[in-house]
Design an enzyme around this catalytic site. Sequence first.
Site, short mmCIF file in Angstrom:
data_model
loop_
_atom_site.label_atom_id
_atom_site.label_comp_id
_atom_site.label_asym_id
_atom_site.label_seq_id
_atom_site.Cartn_x
_atom_site.Cartn_y
_atom_site.Cartn_z
N LYS A 108 15.84 28.76 20.38
CA LYS A 108 14.98 28.37 21.50
C LYS A 108 15.52 28.95 22.80
O LYS A 108 16.74 28.95 23.03
CB LYS A 108 14.89 26.84 21.59
CG LYS A 108 13.88 26.32 22.62
CD LYS A 108 13.78 24.80 22.56
CE LYS A 108 12.79 24.26 23.59
NZ LYS A 108 12.69 22.78 23.55
N SER B 210 8.19 20.69 23.53
CA SER B 210 8.28 21.97 24.21
C SER B 210 8.76 23.09 23.31
O SER B 210 8.71 24.26 23.68
CB SER B 210 9.24 21.84 25.40
OG SER B 210 10.58 21.57 24.92
N SER C 286 10.84 17.01 21.49
CA SER C 286 10.48 18.43 21.49
C SER C 286 10.94 19.22 20.27
O SER C 286 10.64 20.40 20.15
CB SER C 286 11.01 19.11 22.75
OG SER C 286 10.37 18.59 23.89
#
Length: 512
Positions: free
Chosen positions: A73, A148, A172
């Site tokens: 990420k 997210s 998330s």
Amino acid sequence: MTAAALADALVARDVSSVEATQAHLDRISDVDGHVHAFLHVNEKALAVAKSIDSRRAAGDDLGPLAGVPIAIKDVLCTLDMPTTSGSKILEGWVPPYDATVVQKLRQAGLVPLGKTNMDEFAMGSSTEFSAYGPTRNPWDLDRIPGGSGGGSAAAVAAHEAPLALGSDTGGSIRQPGSVTGTVGVKPTYGGVSRYGAIALASSLDQIGPVARTVLDAALVHDVIAGHDARDSTSIRTEWPSFAAAAREGLQAGTLSGLRVGVVKELGGDGFQAGVTQRFTETVALLESAGVTVVEIDAPSFASAIAAYYLILPAEASSNLAKFDSVRFGLRVTPENGGTVEDVMAATREAGFGPEVKRRIILGTYALSAGYYDAYYGKAQKVRTLVQRDFTKAFEQVDLLVSPTAPTTAFPIGERIDDPLSMYLNDLTTIPANLAGIPGMSIPMGLAPEDGLPTGVQLMAPAHEDARLYRYGAALERLLEDSWGHTLISKVPDLDSATLAAGQQSAAEEGVI
């Protein structure tokens, strides 16, 4: 292949790391123009894979996942790839160091494939708030992959990567896992180092694995767990092998005698009918396996989302103050020059997106003189009540379960202008972050009304992450036996016709 199966094939020399890495790079090349899971693909991936193959051939002692590719990420610092946190204010920034978890991945021999898309500074529930455009759900390219960390979940679901790392501040990792049919784990707060993770809300953020199976997630968790002196919130717990716990869970009879609590406040009105149906069926499966199911009343959970959306913006407004145009990142100078304050204002106006601005303003207000006690202080008191409700619940049961998300993936653009509706996506995941306990989402089947993935969330007491893996693996097998297949194997094939349809739909929406 699952990461565990690929790791076995690498050890047996049935496949090389270069071959495995090239296969995933080819897959990214084929489909990521439509899925948009990646913001940056690692140009050195094949060189890393080649070095792992050389070390294996030389007889070096390698970790269990050595040679397996992984996506990262974009909230995590990487010294050889840009780290933008999904924001224009950090566009092109290459950190001078690795995050601790990235460093551990490299030491364990995993091959970083690249950086995945995310909501800007991890603020969002759909990955529509990325400054670089939305990621699309591989199950339906017209729908969101969650947020997210939608890029990490979509990369795993689309078979672009067997594993990924994400960050979980209010769900998330788990919520994207639910809507993409992947496994997502939020470890106990402090159990995985946050050093080198761009902070959103420091008392809530946690790094964790995204995978196709519970065992795969456990193998990654074994790599990244542990104390880090560079992270002041890191705890000194001696962690057992999570992979060993997951393998124990795959043995017959594991679930017999388990006590599970169903939280009354994490269901009911506002939950999609298909999600509720699949959850009810999952609870029934647990009972058939010898599990005692208890209804748990946790009254403070009803206020958890309100408390969270005061605590998070308050901490975010403080953490994001460093992006001031002076030290690093974007700098915008007004046309007629100006003071440092003028440059800062112009830079933040150009560099921050609407959701980041919204939360900075809300957080700054909540921390301002005269309002601190009324808002932030009261939110922290609610947080204490949430922690107490968890303590009481775990005196009665071994695990808590709930749907991971109240709905399946919704269409891109449907909630972009409705912040309250967007925030409610994290209704069931937020309490675990407020309390600092571990949580896991595993697929629990497709919703009958739209054929999209749903997820069941398991929560355990703090420091009992191994319990999640043991019983999560057992439940995963129970569910797969009831379906007769693994859910991830049912992701629609992203063939040319499917991709063309998604491209046309995106063009009509004005998204691309």
